[in-house]
Design a protein around this motif. Structure first.
Motif, PDB file in Angstrom:
ATOM      1  N   PRO A 257       1.477  -1.252  -0.262  1.00 31.69           N
ATOM      2  CA  PRO A 257       0.070   0.213  -0.161  1.00 31.69           C
ATOM      3  C   PRO A 257       0.918   1.364   0.040  1.00 31.69           C
ATOM      4  CG  PRO A 257      -0.916  -1.020   1.300  1.00 31.69           C
ATOM      5  CD  PRO A 257       0.570  -1.822   1.246  1.00 31.69           C
ATOM      6  N   TYR A 258       0.554   2.207  -0.757  1.00 32.87           N
ATOM      7  CA  TYR A 258       0.664   3.428  -0.375  1.00 32.87           C
ATOM      8  C   TYR A 258       0.816   4.124   0.584  1.00 32.87           C
ATOM      9  CZ  TYR A 258       2.798   7.964  -3.170  1.00 32.87           C
ATOM     10  OH  TYR A 258       2.924   8.953  -3.182  1.00 32.87           O
ATOM     11  N   PRO A 259       1.720   4.887   1.218  1.00 29.61           N
ATOM     12  CA  PRO A 259       1.127   5.107   2.608  1.00 29.61           C
ATOM     13  C   PRO A 259       0.062   6.125   2.187  1.00 29.61           C
ATOM     14  CG  PRO A 259       3.597   5.046   2.619  1.00 29.61           C
ATOM     15  CD  PRO A 259       2.877   4.639   1.327  1.00 29.61           C
ATOM     16  N   GLU A 260      -0.762   6.287   3.482  1.00 22.14           N
ATOM     17  CA  GLU A 260      -1.790   7.082   3.697  1.00 22.14           C
ATOM     18  C   GLU A 260      -2.606   7.421   2.424  1.00 22.14           C
ATOM     19  OE1 GLU A 260      -0.567  10.383   6.256  1.00 22.14           O
ATOM     20  OE2 GLU A 260       0.386   9.234   7.666  1.00 22.14           O
ATOM     21  N   ARG A 261      -2.417   6.653   1.308  1.00 21.26           N
ATOM     22  CA  ARG A 261      -3.837   6.943  -0.137  1.00 21.26           C
ATOM     23  C   ARG A 261      -4.246   5.963  -0.302  1.00 21.26           C
ATOM     24  NH1 ARG A 261      -2.168  11.217   1.634  1.00 21.26           N
ATOM     25  NH2 ARG A 261      -1.311  13.100   0.504  1.00 21.26           N
ATOM     26  N   ARG A 262      -5.057   6.144  -0.195  1.00 19.67           N
ATOM     27  CA  ARG A 262      -6.095   4.642  -0.551  1.00 19.67           C
ATOM     28  C   ARG A 262      -5.929   4.495  -1.559  1.00 19.67           C
ATOM     29  NH1 ARG A 262     -11.418   4.354  -0.465  1.00 19.67           N
ATOM     30  NH2 ARG A 262     -12.059   6.334   0.239  1.00 19.67           N
ATOM     31  N   GLY A 263      -6.155   2.790  -2.245  1.00 18.08           N
ATOM     32  CA  GLY A 263      -7.009   2.838  -3.521  1.00 18.08           C
ATOM     33  C   GLY A 263      -5.192   2.419  -3.978  1.00 18.08           C
ATOM     34  N   LEU A 264      -4.638   3.089  -3.305  1.00 21.68           N
ATOM     35  CA  LEU A 264      -2.995   3.089  -4.606  1.00 21.68           C
ATOM     36  C   LEU A 264      -1.651   2.433  -3.838  1.00 21.68           C
ATOM     37  CD1 LEU A 264      -2.335   7.651  -5.128  1.00 21.68           C
ATOM     38  CD2 LEU A 264      -3.604   5.319  -5.807  1.00 21.68           C
ATOM     39  N   TYR A 265      -1.114   1.609  -4.911  1.00 13.36           N
ATOM     40  CA  TYR A 265       0.016   0.732  -4.287  1.00 13.36           C
ATOM     41  C   TYR A 265       1.440   1.077  -5.115  1.00 13.36           C
ATOM     42  CZ  TYR A 265      -4.577  -1.670  -2.368  1.00 13.36           C
ATOM     43  OH  TYR A 265      -5.201  -1.390  -1.783  1.00 13.36           O
ATOM     44  N   ARG A 266       2.783   0.792  -4.170  1.00 11.58           N
ATOM     45  CA  ARG A 266       3.475   0.730  -5.266  1.00 11.58           C
ATOM     46  C   ARG A 266       4.267  -0.553  -5.543  1.00 11.58           C
ATOM     47  NH1 ARG A 266       5.638   6.258  -3.321  1.00 11.58           N
ATOM     48  NH2 ARG A 266       6.788   5.826  -4.737  1.00 11.58           N
ATOM     49  N   PRO A 267       5.367  -0.750  -5.893  1.00 12.37           N
ATOM     50  CA  PRO A 267       5.616  -2.169  -6.126  1.00 12.37           C
ATOM     51  C   PRO A 267       6.717  -2.246  -4.986  1.00 12.37           C
ATOM     52  CG  PRO A 267       5.961  -0.490  -8.000  1.00 12.37           C
ATOM     53  CD  PRO A 267       5.477   0.492  -6.971  1.00 12.37           C
ATOM     54  N   ASN A 268       6.630  -3.712  -4.923  1.00 15.31           N
ATOM     55  CA  ASN A 268       7.185  -3.866  -3.564  1.00 15.31           C
ATOM     56  C   ASN A 268       8.163  -4.697  -4.078  1.00 15.31           C
ATOM     57  OD1 ASN A 268       7.928  -5.335  -1.541  1.00 15.31           O
ATOM     58  ND2 ASN A 268       5.958  -6.587  -0.528  1.00 15.31           N
ATOM     59  N   THR A 269      10.046  -3.766  -3.964  1.00 20.08           N
ATOM     60  CA  THR A 269      11.186  -4.444  -4.427  1.00 20.08           C
ATOM     61  C   THR A 269      11.798  -4.719  -2.861  1.00 20.08           C
ATOM     62  OG1 THR A 269      11.623  -2.178  -3.920  1.00 20.08           O
ATOM     63  CG2 THR A 269      11.014  -2.732  -6.116  1.00 20.08           C
TER      64      THR A 269
END
Length: 292
Positions: A257-269
């Motif tokens: 999950p993108y911190p404190e941004r509901r519905g957004l995600y980052r690649p898990n590297t």
């Protein structure tokens, strides 16, 4: 519609589009396919199925399109677009200052309201993106909805759903009871037909991927496989936007999950999340791959 007809349609739709219909969705099939059967000069769904079984490929394609054309509207759910304006784009403008380019992919773009909402968001940044190369790629399984999207023509009802009045005035021209997006906004979006079940690595890498309100129709294995492939399409600091009812939690470790941004995600590297993990394609995907 007989139980065997419904089972045939369920299997076909799962294989061709990933749509995973439960046993109690006959009403949905009937509401979308009875009008198609009549338009094709057939009495009903049993005759439609019979004709499909006889090798009517064009009709089969129409059935898949009818069942996978989903609702969309401008700035749907609002929050992801607020995140884009307030956080995502400003961060990318800083991070991409040297190359001065942005690539955004809108998967399952339907009739165009979502990619054009993104285009208007970018346009609102004005001088901050002046001289930048901004590319929005809109893909969908249905050629019919892509053609409607390319035209950029919307009804009064469509522009009243989610589109701020100031953007309607600024970016649209009225023609009778219809509204057409200005050529400048239409030119920001490229349209390509694409099935998410098939390989999409040829599209290249992106800074942002919108894949909203489509994976909810897939089973868990198919979702995991698509998430894994999407993660390889994103820049390490890129962003994936999902629909309000969608999440990666419990399905994949490819995103966080993108911190404190509901519905957004980052690649898990993180090495532990990526190293040694092989997600096999589900049977439908393997069948598609072997047939190509």
């Amino acid at each position: 519609m007989t139980p065997s007809d419904y089972e045939y349609l369920r299997r076909l739709l799962k294989e061709r589009s990933g749509l995973d219909l439960s046993a109690d969705k006959q009403y949905l099939v009937e509401s979308r396919l009875v009008p198609l059967a009549r338009k094709s000069g057939l009495p009903g769904i049993p005759e439609l199925v019979q004709k499909m079984k006889s090798g009517a490929d064009a009709l089969t394609a129409e059935v898949v399109e009818a069942m996978t054309t989903n609702e969309t509207f401008f700035f749907r759910d609002k929050i992801p677009f607020d995140h884009m304006k307030e956080t995502v784009i400003p961060a990318l403008v800083q991070a991409r200052a040297a190359r001065r380019s942005l690539r955004i992919w809108c998967a399952a773009s339907s009739t165009g309201q979502e990619p054009y909402s993104i285009a208007m968001c970018l346009k609102e940044f004005g001088s901050a993106l002046a001289g930048w190369r901004t590319e929005i790629v809109a893909t969908d399984l249905s050629q019919a909805v892509l053609e409607k999207s390319k035209a950029g023509i919307f009804s009064q009802f469509e522009v009243q759903r989610g589109l701020p009045i100031q953007m309607l005035v600024k970016y649209f021209t009225q023609t009778g009871e219809l509204w057409q997006l200005n050529a400048e906004i239409r030119a920001m979006v490229q349209h390509r037909r694409l099935n998410l079940l098939q390989d999409f690595s040829h599209l290249g890498t992106f800074d942002v991927i919108f894949c909203r309100n489509v994976l909810i129709y897939f089973d868990q294995d198919t979702k995991a496989n698509i998430f894994d492939r999407l993660s390889r399409m994103l820049e390490p600091d890129g962003v994936l936007a999902l629909g309000a009812a969608e999440s990666v939690v419990g399905i994949t470790n490819a995103f966080k999950p993108y911190p404190e941004r509901r519905g957004l995600y980052r690649p898990n590297t993180a090495p532990a999340a990526r190293a040694g993990v092989t997600i096999m394609a589900p049977p439908a995907l393997r069948a598609v791959a072997s047939a190509r």
